[in-house]
Design a protein around this motif. Structure first.
Motif, PDB file in Angstrom:
ATOM      1  N   LEU A 135       1.129  -1.057  -0.708  1.00 33.39           N
ATOM      2  CA  LEU A 135       0.007  -0.240  -0.368  1.00 33.39           C
ATOM      3  C   LEU A 135       0.711   1.096  -0.248  1.00 33.39           C
ATOM      4  CD1 LEU A 135      -2.792  -1.056   2.549  1.00 33.39           C
ATOM      5  CD2 LEU A 135      -3.178  -0.995  -0.547  1.00 33.39           C
ATOM      6  N   VAL A 136       2.104   1.486   0.687  1.00 33.79           N
ATOM      7  CA  VAL A 136       2.705   2.389   0.610  1.00 33.79           C
ATOM      8  C   VAL A 136       3.977   2.582  -0.876  1.00 33.79           C
ATOM      9  CG1 VAL A 136       4.917   3.329   2.100  1.00 33.79           C
ATOM     10  CG2 VAL A 136       3.536   3.058   3.399  1.00 33.79           C
ATOM     11  N   GLY A 137       4.106   1.353  -0.960  1.00 34.02           N
ATOM     12  CA  GLY A 137       4.461   1.686  -2.499  1.00 34.02           C
ATOM     13  C   GLY A 137       3.635   2.225  -3.965  1.00 34.02           C
ATOM     14  N   HIS A 138       1.826   1.660  -3.469  1.00 37.98           N
ATOM     15  CA  HIS A 138       0.805   2.296  -4.236  1.00 37.98           C
ATOM     16  C   HIS A 138       0.866   3.865  -3.913  1.00 37.98           C
ATOM     17  CE1 HIS A 138      -1.467  -1.743  -5.540  1.00 37.98           C
ATOM     18  NE2 HIS A 138      -0.232  -1.702  -5.592  1.00 37.98           N
ATOM     19  N   GLU A 139       1.393   4.176  -2.893  1.00 37.53           N
ATOM     20  CA  GLU A 139       0.588   5.839  -2.835  1.00 37.53           C
ATOM     21  C   GLU A 139       1.985   6.255  -3.441  1.00 37.53           C
ATOM     22  OE1 GLU A 139      -1.143   9.142  -0.779  1.00 37.53           O
ATOM     23  OE2 GLU A 139      -1.650   6.502  -1.225  1.00 37.53           O
ATOM     24  N   LEU A 140       3.544   6.041  -2.243  1.00 37.84           N
ATOM     25  CA  LEU A 140       4.500   6.543  -3.157  1.00 37.84           C
ATOM     26  C   LEU A 140       5.218   6.499  -4.756  1.00 37.84           C
ATOM     27  CD1 LEU A 140       6.826   6.013  -0.639  1.00 37.84           C
ATOM     28  CD2 LEU A 140       5.453   7.014  -1.161  1.00 37.84           C
ATOM     29  N   ALA A 141       4.046   5.982  -5.256  1.00 36.23           N
ATOM     30  CA  ALA A 141       4.273   5.552  -6.923  1.00 36.23           C
ATOM     31  C   ALA A 141       3.035   6.640  -7.667  1.00 36.23           C
ATOM     32  CB  ALA A 141       4.109   4.156  -7.664  1.00 36.23           C
ATOM     33  N   SER A 147       2.171  10.430  -9.072  1.00 35.14           N
ATOM     34  CA  SER A 147       3.404  11.210  -9.719  1.00 35.14           C
ATOM     35  C   SER A 147       3.470  12.665  -8.500  1.00 35.14           C
ATOM     36  CB  SER A 147       2.385  11.687 -10.612  1.00 35.14           C
ATOM     37  OG  SER A 147       1.946  12.260 -10.850  1.00 35.14           O
ATOM     38  N   GLU A 148       2.769  13.080  -7.346  1.00 36.05           N
ATOM     39  CA  GLU A 148       2.629  13.771  -7.055  1.00 36.05           C
ATOM     40  C   GLU A 148       4.192  12.992  -6.296  1.00 36.05           C
ATOM     41  OE1 GLU A 148      -0.352  13.879  -3.241  1.00 36.05           O
ATOM     42  OE2 GLU A 148      -0.846  12.820  -4.658  1.00 36.05           O
ATOM     43  N   TYR A 149       4.881  12.339  -5.898  1.00 31.29           N
ATOM     44  CA  TYR A 149       5.045  12.137  -5.168  1.00 31.29           C
ATOM     45  C   TYR A 149       6.916  11.180  -5.531  1.00 31.29           C
ATOM     46  CZ  TYR A 149       2.169  11.161  -1.035  1.00 31.29           C
ATOM     47  OH  TYR A 149       1.515  11.902   0.032  1.00 31.29           O
ATOM     48  N   VAL A 150       6.703  10.786  -7.133  1.00 33.39           N
ATOM     49  CA  VAL A 150       7.471  10.371  -7.826  1.00 33.39           C
ATOM     50  C   VAL A 150       8.896  11.699  -8.709  1.00 33.39           C
ATOM     51  CG1 VAL A 150       8.155   9.142 -10.223  1.00 33.39           C
ATOM     52  CG2 VAL A 150       6.952   8.596  -8.612  1.00 33.39           C
ATOM     53  N   ASP A 151       7.675  12.469  -9.385  1.00 29.55           N
ATOM     54  CA  ASP A 151       8.278  13.707 -10.227  1.00 29.55           C
ATOM     55  C   ASP A 151       8.851  14.784  -9.313  1.00 29.55           C
ATOM     56  OD1 ASP A 151       6.749  12.639 -11.988  1.00 29.55           O
ATOM     57  OD2 ASP A 151       4.641  13.875 -11.956  1.00 29.55           O
ATOM     58  N   HIS A 152       8.519  14.253  -7.686  1.00 28.52           N
ATOM     59  CA  HIS A 152       9.092  15.949  -6.550  1.00 28.52           C
ATOM     60  C   HIS A 152      10.261  15.338  -5.596  1.00 28.52           C
ATOM     61  CE1 HIS A 152       5.549  17.175  -8.093  1.00 28.52           C
ATOM     62  NE2 HIS A 152       6.289  18.844  -7.867  1.00 28.52           N
ATOM     63  N   LEU A 170      12.061   8.862  -1.799  1.00 28.31           N
ATOM     64  CA  LEU A 170      11.584   7.872  -1.951  1.00 28.31           C
ATOM     65  C   LEU A 170      11.932   6.743  -1.134  1.00 28.31           C
ATOM     66  CD1 LEU A 170       9.923   7.900  -5.840  1.00 28.31           C
ATOM     67  CD2 LEU A 170       8.858   9.234  -3.427  1.00 28.31           C
ATOM     68  N   ALA A 171      12.796   6.413  -0.636  1.00 26.04           N
ATOM     69  CA  ALA A 171      13.383   5.425   0.116  1.00 26.04           C
ATOM     70  C   ALA A 171      12.949   5.559   1.656  1.00 26.04           C
ATOM     71  CB  ALA A 171      14.588   4.646  -0.070  1.00 26.04           C
ATOM     72  N   ASP A 172      13.737   6.564   1.504  1.00 30.54           N
ATOM     73  CA  ASP A 172      13.441   7.346   3.133  1.00 30.54           C
ATOM     74  C   ASP A 172      12.183   7.768   3.620  1.00 30.54           C
ATOM     75  OD1 ASP A 172      16.215   7.372   3.309  1.00 30.54           O
ATOM     76  OD2 ASP A 172      16.167   9.481   2.713  1.00 30.54           O
ATOM     77  N   LEU A 173      11.309   8.533   2.475  1.00 31.64           N
ATOM     78  CA  LEU A 173       9.952   8.241   2.686  1.00 31.64           C
ATOM     79  C   LEU A 173       9.210   6.642   2.878  1.00 31.64           C
ATOM     80  CD1 LEU A 173       7.944  10.742   3.273  1.00 31.64           C
ATOM     81  CD2 LEU A 173       7.063   9.859   0.917  1.00 31.64           C
TER      82      LEU A 173
END
Length: 118
Positions: A14-20, A22-27, A33-36
């Motif tokens: 679920l965390v992987g889906h959330e971090l995938a 664009s609001e996270y991947v693009d910024h 992302l690993a730290d997050l």
């Protein structure tokens, strides 16, 4: 049996889906992302399962939405630590304090309860 292969924490999915998104991947870069992900997962109760399909077949839609909401809240809480990264000021050592509470106060679900009673 290999635990890393046969068993996994569904909250990581679920965390992987959330971090995938664009609001996270693009910024954020890969390291951020690993730290997050780590900071987010520390706030969540793990849900260890073997097969996603079996778990999801027995999980109610309401409970899945609640788990996703917990993930979203935990990501937002961890986000402030990534955007205000204090690692650039190593001489300032402070304890890490999450602004949100953990989600451990909820009643255990059927899949979280021990099989063997006392």
């Amino acid at each position: 049996m290999q635990i890393s292969v046969d068993v996994h924490n569904y909250m990581e999915v679920l965390v992987g889906h959330e971090l995938a998104k664009s609001e996270y991947v693009d910024h954020f870069d890969h390291e951020q992302l690993a730290d997050l992900a780590c900071l987010t997962l520390m706030q969540l109760r793990p849900v260890y399962i073997r097969h996603d399909i079996d778990f999801l077949a027995a999980l109610s839609e309401e409970r899945l939405l609640k788990l996703k909401q917990h993930v979203s809240t935990a990501v937002q809480s961890a986000l402030s630590m990534i955007t205000d990264d204090r690692r650039t000021l190593r001489e300032d050592q402070f304890a890490v304090i999450f602004p949100q509470t953990r989600f451990d106060d909820a009643e255990l679900e059927w899949f979280e309860k021990p099989i063997v009673s006392k």
